[in-house]
Design an enzyme around this catalytic site. Structure first.
Site, PDB file in Angstrom:
ATOM      1  N   HIS A  92       0.846  -1.200   0.000  1.00 43.08           N
ATOM      2  CA  HIS A  92       0.000   0.000   0.000  1.00 43.08           C
ATOM      3  C   HIS A  92       0.880   1.247   0.000  1.00 43.08           C
ATOM      4  O   HIS A  92       1.914   1.293   0.671  1.00 43.08           O
ATOM      5  CB  HIS A  92      -0.928  -0.004   1.228  1.00 43.08           C
ATOM      6  N   GLU A 161      -3.272   1.906  -7.505  1.00 37.93           N
ATOM      7  CA  GLU A 161      -3.678   3.017  -6.654  1.00 37.93           C
ATOM      8  C   GLU A 161      -2.700   4.172  -6.834  1.00 37.93           C
ATOM      9  O   GLU A 161      -1.653   4.218  -6.146  1.00 37.93           O
ATOM     10  CB  GLU A 161      -3.678   2.594  -5.183  1.00 37.93           C
TER      11      GLU A 161
HETATM   12  C1  PEP Z   1      -6.757   3.222   0.002  1.00 39.91           C
HETATM   13  O1  PEP Z   1      -6.418   3.438   1.155  1.00 39.91           O
HETATM   14  O2  PEP Z   1      -6.430   2.163  -0.541  1.00 39.91           O
HETATM   15  C2  PEP Z   1      -7.551   4.228  -0.715  1.00 39.91           C
HETATM   16  C3  PEP Z   1      -7.830   4.016  -1.953  1.00 39.91           C
HETATM   17  O3  PEP Z   1      -7.941   5.337   0.016  1.00 39.91           O
HETATM   18  P1  PEP Z   1      -8.972   6.477  -0.459  1.00 39.91           P
HETATM   19  O4  PEP Z   1     -10.175   5.808  -1.027  1.00 39.91           O
HETATM   20  O5  PEP Z   1      -9.239   7.264   0.772  1.00 39.91           O
HETATM   21  O6  PEP Z   1      -8.272   7.288  -1.523  1.00 39.91           O
END
Ligand code: PEP
Length: 250
Positions: A92, A161
């Site tokens: 992450h 992400e």
């Molecule tokens: C995450 O923590 O994986 C994430 C996508 O957070 P957020 O939705 O707050 O951007």
């Protein structure tokens, strides 16, 4: 493939509110007969032996690659085994960029939990300064986050992400997501989630992007009613893709 919906609690929700949240979601899945895979990643102190539907999985946000030992502040697999937890988030961006986990450490963690047969949700994504350099740099940065990672591992889910979209309220555009997901899917045939400021109102558009198999949601998933709305939207998309409103009361 049915869309996957995952919630990352990060450092929110107490032990008590986590239980209430999980019970609520579990009840909803039961009564609505929704069979999409749903994941919840509570804080380590809130892990427990939850009795949940087959399609609801409780996972760990993090653990140290050890059974047990002298690693102050960490938890090992004995702590996860106590609750039958066999799913973990690795890579992450908050662990990479805030807590300083290097790719080398991430690979060690990945290999350890792979050897133990865990389902791994492996996160990767580029920071803003890399995105601003263009697509070639962005993809180069992403491929480096796969260095040392066995992408043929059976029990693997990927989560793209972009760092600049996490917790910022600014999601990647559908066009950005489409380009990156297509490139990744071409090389790696694994379920691929998008994460980064997904909200109830943006969920359907994101899930409609080709090669998006689901979402990993932080902030917008912490309200249980919103999370249930997300599950509902994801479940409806499997059946028909007519535009749902944000007020999905059905
Ligand atoms: C995450 O923590 O994986 C994430 C996508 O957070 P957020 O939705 O707050 O951007």
């Amino acid at each position: 493939m049915k869309k996957i919906v995952a919630s990352n609690f990060k450092a929110t929700h107490t032990r008590k509110s986590t239980k209430e949240f999980i019970d609520d979601v579990n009840g909803y899945l039961k009564e609505s007969e929704i069979s999409n895979d749903v994941f919840i990643f509570p804080a380590a102190t809130a892990l427990d032996s939850f009795e949940v539907n087959e399609n609801l999985t409780i996972g760990a946000q993090n653990a140290y690659p050890t059974k047990s030992g002298s690693f102050t502040g960490e938890i090992g697999t004995i702590h996860l085994d106590e609750f039958g937890i066999k799913t973990i988030l690795i890579g992450h961006s908050e662990r990479r960029h805030i807590l300083g986990e290097s790719q080398k450490e991430i690979v060690i963690k990945y290999n350890y939990f792979k050897a133990m047969g865990y389902k791994i949700i492996y996160c990767f994504g580029e920071p803003l300064e890399v995105k601003n350099c263009g697509m070639t740099e962005t993809l180069g940065y992403i491929w480096e986050q796969f260095d040392g990672i066995d992408l043929n591992y059976d029990n693997l889910i990927l989560a793209y992400e972009p760092v600049w979209a996490i917790g910022t309220g600014i999601s990647a555009t559908s066009e950005d997501i489409a380009i990156i997901h297509k490139k990744i899917k071409k090389k790696i045939n694994k379920p691929l989630l998008y994460g980064g400021s997904v909200k109830v109102c943006t969920l359907q558009d994101i899930l409609e992007v080709p090669n998006v198999d689901g979402v990993l949601v932080g902030t917008a998933s912490w309200d249980v009613d919103d999370f249930k709305k997300m599950i509902y939207i994801a479940s409806k998309m499997d059946k028909d893709s007519k535009k749902l409103t944000c007020n999905t009361e059905e």
